[in-house]
Design an enzyme around this catalytic site. Sequence first.
Site, PDB file in Angstrom:
ATOM      1  N   HIS A 373       0.799  -1.230   0.000  1.00 36.26           N
ATOM      2  CA  HIS A 373       0.000   0.000   0.000  1.00 36.26           C
ATOM      3  C   HIS A 373       0.827   1.274   0.000  1.00 36.26           C
ATOM      4  O   HIS A 373       0.259   2.366   0.131  1.00 36.26           O
ATOM      5  CB  HIS A 373      -0.920   0.047   1.221  1.00 36.26           C
ATOM      6  CG  HIS A 373      -1.989  -0.995   1.229  1.00 36.26           C
ATOM      7  ND1 HIS A 373      -3.237  -0.783   0.699  1.00 36.26           N
ATOM      8  CD2 HIS A 373      -1.993  -2.248   1.707  1.00 36.26           C
ATOM      9  CE1 HIS A 373      -3.977  -1.864   0.863  1.00 36.26           C
ATOM     10  NE2 HIS A 373      -3.239  -2.778   1.475  1.00 36.26           N
ATOM     11  N   LYS A 565      -8.308  13.862   4.394  1.00 36.42           N
ATOM     12  CA  LYS A 565      -7.405  12.703   4.384  1.00 36.42           C
ATOM     13  C   LYS A 565      -6.419  12.897   5.525  1.00 36.42           C
ATOM     14  O   LYS A 565      -6.358  13.992   6.104  1.00 36.42           O
ATOM     15  CB  LYS A 565      -6.657  12.612   3.055  1.00 36.42           C
ATOM     16  CG  LYS A 565      -6.041  13.939   2.598  1.00 36.42           C
ATOM     17  CD  LYS A 565      -5.451  13.871   1.201  1.00 36.42           C
ATOM     18  CE  LYS A 565      -6.442  13.954   0.086  1.00 36.42           C
ATOM     19  NZ  LYS A 565      -6.647  12.743  -0.650  1.00 36.42           N
ATOM     20  N   ARG A 566      -5.621  11.873   5.860  1.00 35.55           N
ATOM     21  CA  ARG A 566      -4.611  12.054   6.896  1.00 35.55           C
ATOM     22  C   ARG A 566      -3.667  13.180   6.509  1.00 35.55           C
ATOM     23  O   ARG A 566      -3.438  13.437   5.328  1.00 35.55           O
ATOM     24  CB  ARG A 566      -3.816  10.752   7.082  1.00 35.55           C
ATOM     25  CG  ARG A 566      -4.541   9.723   7.917  1.00 35.55           C
ATOM     26  CD  ARG A 566      -4.907  10.232   9.290  1.00 35.55           C
ATOM     27  NE  ARG A 566      -3.742  10.361  10.141  1.00 35.55           N
ATOM     28  CZ  ARG A 566      -3.356   9.452  11.028  1.00 35.55           C
ATOM     29  NH1 ARG A 566      -4.065   8.357  11.208  1.00 35.55           N
ATOM     30  NH2 ARG A 566      -2.279   9.638  11.767  1.00 35.55           N
ATOM     31  N   LYS A 571       0.838  14.349   0.852  1.00 33.66           N
ATOM     32  CA  LYS A 571      -0.531  14.639   0.395  1.00 33.66           C
ATOM     33  C   LYS A 571      -0.716  16.134   0.122  1.00 33.66           C
ATOM     34  O   LYS A 571      -1.695  16.553  -0.479  1.00 33.66           O
ATOM     35  CB  LYS A 571      -1.544  14.166   1.435  1.00 33.66           C
ATOM     36  CG  LYS A 571      -1.532  12.645   1.630  1.00 33.66           C
ATOM     37  CD  LYS A 571      -2.541  12.212   2.678  1.00 33.66           C
ATOM     38  CE  LYS A 571      -2.468  10.738   3.017  1.00 33.66           C
ATOM     39  NZ  LYS A 571      -3.129   9.864   2.023  1.00 33.66           N
ATOM     40  N   THR A 673      -8.530   6.686  -1.990  1.00 34.57           N
ATOM     41  CA  THR A 673      -9.885   6.166  -2.167  1.00 34.57           C
ATOM     42  C   THR A 673     -10.908   7.278  -1.901  1.00 34.57           C
ATOM     43  O   THR A 673     -12.036   7.206  -2.377  1.00 34.57           O
ATOM     44  CB  THR A 673     -10.166   4.968  -1.237  1.00 34.57           C
ATOM     45  OG1 THR A 673      -9.692   5.282   0.075  1.00 34.57           O
ATOM     46  CG2 THR A 673      -9.492   3.708  -1.736  1.00 34.57           C
ATOM     47  N   LYS A 677     -14.661   8.381  -3.624  1.00 39.35           N
ATOM     48  CA  LYS A 677     -15.902   8.693  -2.890  1.00 39.35           C
ATOM     49  C   LYS A 677     -16.439  10.054  -3.304  1.00 39.35           C
ATOM     50  O   LYS A 677     -17.649  10.237  -3.506  1.00 39.35           O
ATOM     51  CB  LYS A 677     -15.633   8.685  -1.375  1.00 39.35           C
ATOM     52  CG  LYS A 677     -15.254   7.316  -0.845  1.00 39.35           C
ATOM     53  CD  LYS A 677     -14.608   7.375   0.544  1.00 39.35           C
ATOM     54  CE  LYS A 677     -13.883   6.061   0.811  1.00 39.35           C
ATOM     55  NZ  LYS A 677     -12.968   6.137   1.966  1.00 39.35           N
TER      56      LYS A 677
HETATM   57  C1  26V Z   1       2.683   4.798   6.725  1.00 37.11           C
HETATM   58  C2  26V Z   1       3.660   5.574   7.321  1.00 37.11           C
HETATM   59  C3  26V Z   1       4.394   5.021   8.473  1.00 37.11           C
HETATM   60  C4  26V Z   1       5.657   5.774   8.819  1.00 37.11           C
HETATM   61  C5  26V Z   1       5.521   7.250   8.671  1.00 37.11           C
HETATM   62  C6  26V Z   1       4.946   7.703   7.379  1.00 37.11           C
HETATM   63  C7  26V Z   1       3.901   6.827   6.814  1.00 37.11           C
HETATM   64  C8  26V Z   1       3.146   7.279   5.758  1.00 37.11           C
HETATM   65  C9  26V Z   1       2.177   6.509   5.185  1.00 37.11           C
HETATM   66  C10 26V Z   1       1.951   5.270   5.658  1.00 37.11           C
HETATM   67  C11 26V Z   1       0.860   4.512   4.962  1.00 37.11           C
HETATM   68  C12 26V Z   1       0.861   3.063   5.134  1.00 37.11           C
HETATM   69  C13 26V Z   1      -0.061   2.316   4.256  1.00 37.11           C
HETATM   70  C14 26V Z   1      -1.316   3.015   3.839  1.00 37.11           C
HETATM   71  O1  26V Z   1      -2.138   3.369   4.631  1.00 37.11           O
HETATM   72  N1  26V Z   1      -1.467   3.190   2.544  1.00 37.11           N
HETATM   73  C15 26V Z   1      -2.653   3.744   1.930  1.00 37.11           C
HETATM   74  O2  26V Z   1      -3.435   2.652   1.469  1.00 37.11           O
HETATM   75  C16 26V Z   1      -4.625   3.057   0.797  1.00 37.11           C
HETATM   76  C17 26V Z   1      -5.392   1.807   0.457  1.00 37.11           C
HETATM   77  O3  26V Z   1      -4.704   1.053  -0.466  1.00 37.11           O
HETATM   78  C18 26V Z   1      -4.290   3.878  -0.418  1.00 37.11           C
HETATM   79  O4  26V Z   1      -5.477   4.306  -1.031  1.00 37.11           O
HETATM   80  C19 26V Z   1      -3.431   5.079  -0.032  1.00 37.11           C
HETATM   81  O5  26V Z   1      -3.019   5.769  -1.186  1.00 37.11           O
HETATM   82  C20 26V Z   1      -2.229   4.621   0.770  1.00 37.11           C
HETATM   83  O6  26V Z   1      -1.496   5.728   1.272  1.00 37.11           O
END
Ligand code: 26V
Length: 831
Positions: A373, A565-566, A571, A673, A677
């Site tokens: 992801h 979004k987060r 982003k 996603t 929406k």
């Molecule tokens: C994790 C971390 C952990 C360390 C600090 C920075 C950081 C930044 C992002 C993440 C995301 C981890 C995985 C995640 O949530 N991915 C999201 O998955 C969605 C479903 O597939 C996708 O639509 C998003 O684009 C993606 O960011």
Amino acid sequence: MITNTKTTETITPNLSVAEISQRIKHHLQFTQSEQNGCDKKPAYWRATSLALNDVIVDKLQRTKLRQQQSEVKSVNYLSLEYLMGRLLSNNLHNLDLYTPTQIALKNMGFELADLCEQGADLALGNGGLGRLAACFLDSLATLDYNAMGYGVHYQHGLFKQSFVDGKQIEQPDMWREFGSPWEVCRPQSSQKIALYGYVEDVAQTDGTTKPVWHAGKMLQGVPWDVPIVGYNCETVNTLRLWECRAEEAFDWELLNRGDYLQAHQQQVAAEVVSKVLYPNDEHEAGKELRFIQQYFFCACSVQDIIARFENQYGAIADSNNWSTFCDKVAIQLNDTHPTIAIVELMRTLMDDHNLEWDSAWAICQKVFAYTNHTLLPEALEKWSVALFQRVLPRHLNILYRINDAFLNNDVESLWPNNNDMRARLSLIEEGNEPKVRMAHLCVITAHKVNGVAQIHSDLVKQDLFPEFNQLWPTKLTNVTNGITPRRWLKACNPLLANLLDKTIEGDWAKNLNMLSELTTLAENSKFQAEFMTIKQQNKIALTKEIKALTGITVSPDAIFDVQIKRLHEYKRQHLNLLHIISLYRQLLENPELDIQPRVFIFGAKAAPSYQLAKEIIYATNKIAEKINNDERIQDKLKVVFLPNYRVSLAEKIIPAADVSEQISTAGKEASGTGNMKLALNGAVTIGTLDGANIEIAEEVGDENIFIFGLTVDEVKTLDTNGYNPYHYYENNAEIRACLDWLDTDYFTPGKPGELSAIKDCFLTGGDPYKVLADFQSYADAHKALDKAYKNQQQWAKMAILNTALMGKFNSDRSIEDYVENIWHLTPCKSS
Ligand code: 26V
């Protein structure tokens, strides 16, 4: 008698208003023991939920029986996160009991929509990854697949956010402070989980030795089951969430000696494991606990999967049963968080079921598949070898052996005597503190590895795992994400859903491609008027919500421009903010500037230890304060940061959005996603060529989306040639003026420099996400958007076409892709 409203299929139950009333009253009297004189809404919400749950549990039991008898293959979705949101409204819609329940409650003096607001969100996730898992469970049940979701029963989900003087404050989420009506505890399916200790090679009678793990600590996993109700069908699946407890409630010995606190120590230590969801920013702190949380969850789930298999197909005595196992069980790893499940299955097969290495490995390779992801290097999980050794010594042995076999067979055959390649692909990253690369274990084991949008999957192949792609050219694949139209249109936007019901023949919520019928109406002025009136009504509802949550008055006649979004630099909420500052500056210079009034709406949580993300929230709130109270700009600009963004708030914002901001640096957002929406609800996207935006643009056509900015290749070229943000600062007067403004005390009177962190991240900080490089193109796209909005017919057409052409982004389609290419399931329908 009023019964179910949909006529396409008969689904059970077919309850009358009278029967529903009677069931609700039963729970009011006997479960709630309703009393006079207090707020009745919570009791009615709970009684309604419990009445519905009775119906659901009955369906669940029949589904289980059907799935057992048919012996169809099941998929087990392993995810550390599920962002379920509230369940009442969705469950009612999926059972087609919304209308009769609404009438029943009305007769008792309550608005169902009001009651639906009572429940807490199940916020057991951080963002997109967790919400995707929730959408997938909805689709799996709706398509009648035999599926089980596995997760953690966090006592506290994602923190609650509030703002004090513009700054984010976090408070614990208390989603089940008073229990949840949906979940059922199943102590009979508890699991015992071992940790720590040492491994001993014990001599066998045949002269060989067998490794035996002497655990140093035991935990107990107690499952809580949440039913997952399929839409307009007979299937109810289960989401099984594991709570961690000690083996013994307390230590009698210590209690008898009067050491009351110490006596409960074990229980307290065990409960910590499932106490709280980790926000996705934890780099170092709390590492061991997170590792144990992952292992605890994986071990419980793997043991449960085996127990269910044995329960259905008989005890596993020989390898024949195990080949059946591969035919009957698929396990999907949602990101690398549940990777340790691979090693746990290997361990169980060999140590508990006496399988040989090769057979155990063959099974794991057939059973597991992995979804990636993110490409962000900081998000790719690595665990220290020392930690592994201490907590899971037996698992580390197995992992080493997997690595040896991989390096000596697979790597050696393609790249003989290539130490560089061995080091690069090894499961172990050498260095001062050697680490286990969890993603490599996933790719080596899984029979399929998928990215979540086409561009992302291409980059997974090209940039993240090119060597693995060379080794196994058919392993890496794509499954574009999707969203459930049940929650994200039918339930959250009832006005638009009604219009679709009367316009489209057939159940569009079950076959979203039917929405394409609307394309022929996109220029029909009557339909345009109906569509836009609904948008306006949704905007009016949101203005009330905004007023209630923030005190800010906004006009529903303005463009509602939404970024939800987060909060993360990639982003680029700060690109949006920089553009807002620029618009404000232009308006101050020329108050007669001909722009459509615009309300910029933000919703975002920053991970608690992510300082810059918090600075961006603070800056946005301070800039909003100034702009919203500046009479000179005659309400042409408003900025609203809604606190505590979560699924249930998204459900209110999305139906009211005109514009959807999807502005990540190209190559950084795996899919997104929220983009789907918002477009589904008739918002027009302004976005980069990143993630699923690219596929959205393909569907709606370039003329119905505002694309701007660098492409993935251009970003790469900038990186190779050396990106210099000062170039833009020095050559673009608008950028310079806006950034310099941040150094003054204009937005934070008496406190100059309070917003300098934002300027600094663009300049001295190197602007890692290339905000300045994309600024001009973003501002130009906004100008074009403003112009398009002025032509209301043109805008209506664009909005309608966005709704009409979102069929592809239905999570049912994603699930069918997984089924066809990865899981190979057959549906289990009632005959
Ligand atoms: C994790 C971390 C952990 C360390 C600090 C920075 C950081 C930044 C992002 C993440 C995301 C981890 C995985 C995640 O949530 N991915 C999201 O998955 C969605 C479903 O597939 C996708 O639509 C998003 O684009 C993606 O960011």
